[in-house]
Scaffold this motif. Sequence first.
Motif, PDB file in Angstrom:
ATOM      1  N   PRO A  42       0.744 -11.554  -7.670  1.00 15.86           N
ATOM      2  CA  PRO A  42       0.094 -10.363  -8.135  1.00 15.86           C
ATOM      3  C   PRO A  42      -0.476  -9.713  -7.292  1.00 15.86           C
ATOM      4  O   PRO A  42      -0.605 -10.272  -6.060  1.00 15.86           O
ATOM      5  N   ALA A  43      -0.865  -8.362  -7.387  1.00 10.53           N
ATOM      6  CA  ALA A  43      -1.559  -7.539  -6.363  1.00 10.53           C
ATOM      7  C   ALA A  43      -2.699  -8.155  -5.633  1.00 10.53           C
ATOM      8  O   ALA A  43      -2.892  -8.031  -4.321  1.00 10.53           O
ATOM      9  N   GLY A  44      -3.420  -9.039  -6.217  1.00  9.99           N
ATOM     10  CA  GLY A  44      -4.822  -9.453  -5.501  1.00  9.99           C
ATOM     11  C   GLY A  44      -4.309 -10.552  -4.757  1.00  9.99           C
ATOM     12  O   GLY A  44      -4.938 -10.672  -3.436  1.00  9.99           O
ATOM     13  N   GLU A  45      -3.381 -11.158  -4.804  1.00 13.58           N
ATOM     14  CA  GLU A  45      -3.075 -12.333  -3.902  1.00 13.58           C
ATOM     15  C   GLU A  45      -2.092 -12.023  -2.605  1.00 13.58           C
ATOM     16  O   GLU A  45      -2.102 -12.223  -1.368  1.00 13.58           O
ATOM     17  N   ILE A  46      -1.348 -10.568  -2.765  1.00  7.58           N
ATOM     18  CA  ILE A  46      -0.851  -9.868  -1.768  1.00  7.58           C
ATOM     19  C   ILE A  46      -1.785  -9.340  -0.731  1.00  7.58           C
ATOM     20  O   ILE A  46      -1.522  -9.295   0.325  1.00  7.58           O
ATOM     21  N   GLN A  47      -2.997  -8.526  -1.311  1.00  4.68           N
ATOM     22  CA  GLN A  47      -4.037  -8.052  -0.471  1.00  4.68           C
ATOM     23  C   GLN A  47      -5.093  -9.099   0.092  1.00  4.68           C
ATOM     24  O   GLN A  47      -5.888  -8.604   0.628  1.00  4.68           O
ATOM     25  N   SER A  48      -4.836 -10.342  -0.236  1.00  4.20           N
ATOM     26  CA  SER A  48      -5.786 -11.493   0.068  1.00  4.20           C
ATOM     27  C   SER A  48      -6.009 -11.515   1.581  1.00  4.20           C
ATOM     28  O   SER A  48      -4.967 -11.560   2.217  1.00  4.20           O
ATOM     29  N   ASP A  49      -7.214 -11.855   2.012  1.00  5.63           N
ATOM     30  CA  ASP A  49      -7.344 -11.869   3.616  1.00  5.63           C
ATOM     31  C   ASP A  49      -6.888 -13.406   4.150  1.00  5.63           C
ATOM     32  O   ASP A  49      -6.730 -13.763   5.224  1.00  5.63           O
ATOM     33  N   THR A  50      -6.742 -14.299   2.927  1.00  6.81           N
ATOM     34  CA  THR A  50      -5.985 -15.678   3.022  1.00  6.81           C
ATOM     35  C   THR A  50      -4.747 -15.675   2.604  1.00  6.81           C
ATOM     36  O   THR A  50      -4.711 -16.352   1.474  1.00  6.81           O
TER      37      THR A  50
END
Length: 277
Positions: A37-45
């Motif tokens: 999902p988009a949130g995991e791709i842009q995660s700092d970790t």
Amino acid sequence: MKLVHRPWRLAAEAFALLAAVVVAFPLYWMVLSAFKPAGEIQSDTPRPWTLAPSLDSFRRVFQQEEFGRYFLNSLFVAGSVVVLSALIAFLAATAVTRFKFRFRTTLLIMFLVAQMVPVEALTIPLFFQMRDFGLLNTLGALILPHLAFSLPFAIWMLRGFVKAVPEALEEAALIDGASRTRFLWQILFPLVFPGLVATSVFSFISTWNDFLFAKSFIISDTSQSTLPMALLLFFKPEENAWGGIMAASTVMTVPVLVFFVLVQRRLVSGLGGAVKD
């Protein structure tokens, strides 16, 4: 003796496994990012797994209006290069192997020299040549350069396969009443077919993944663009859609994998024959 060689064998296998992991990891990360999902791709970790796989990135890819056209254009260009290069290379390899003529050695050396010239150094001259031919913004501007670059390698490789066929076989076929054309297509062609498959794989991959020529020769008519150009649709000035980029890259990889699966056996025998020669 087995005990002496076993540590070296284990070390070689471990090194081969490590090399395979290093090579496969970018592919794994590409496919993983396509399903994240988009949130995991842009995660700092970033994590090397996902617990909530999503198809949203693939939906964005296939919702692009021109994506299907780009795919068909790539398929047409790559297929044309594979078929034409195989046909021309087979005839040329037969000619330089079976017939003696002046400047034959010079011609073979020129094939090698052509392989040494960087593609980037020829892009601008090719651009002006395609412009003079009136081929800019057409698929012909992509087919001709790739055909020219794939032929030297294909001819050199097929030359070994043609040379491995005994001349006595041709003489026997001629005595039995077969014409030279019949011998060429019904006897010689099936014998060198594994070599044709091996050269076709390299032609297909280089053409399918081409971005330089597609970007340089297709200027204004986007309907003539190929699949690598579809990646540019997901590069935005404000923010890059990495999910779409990875999903489009995954879709681009699938035809290559399918092609490999279809020709795997012929490819192994073709490469084995080339090494043996």
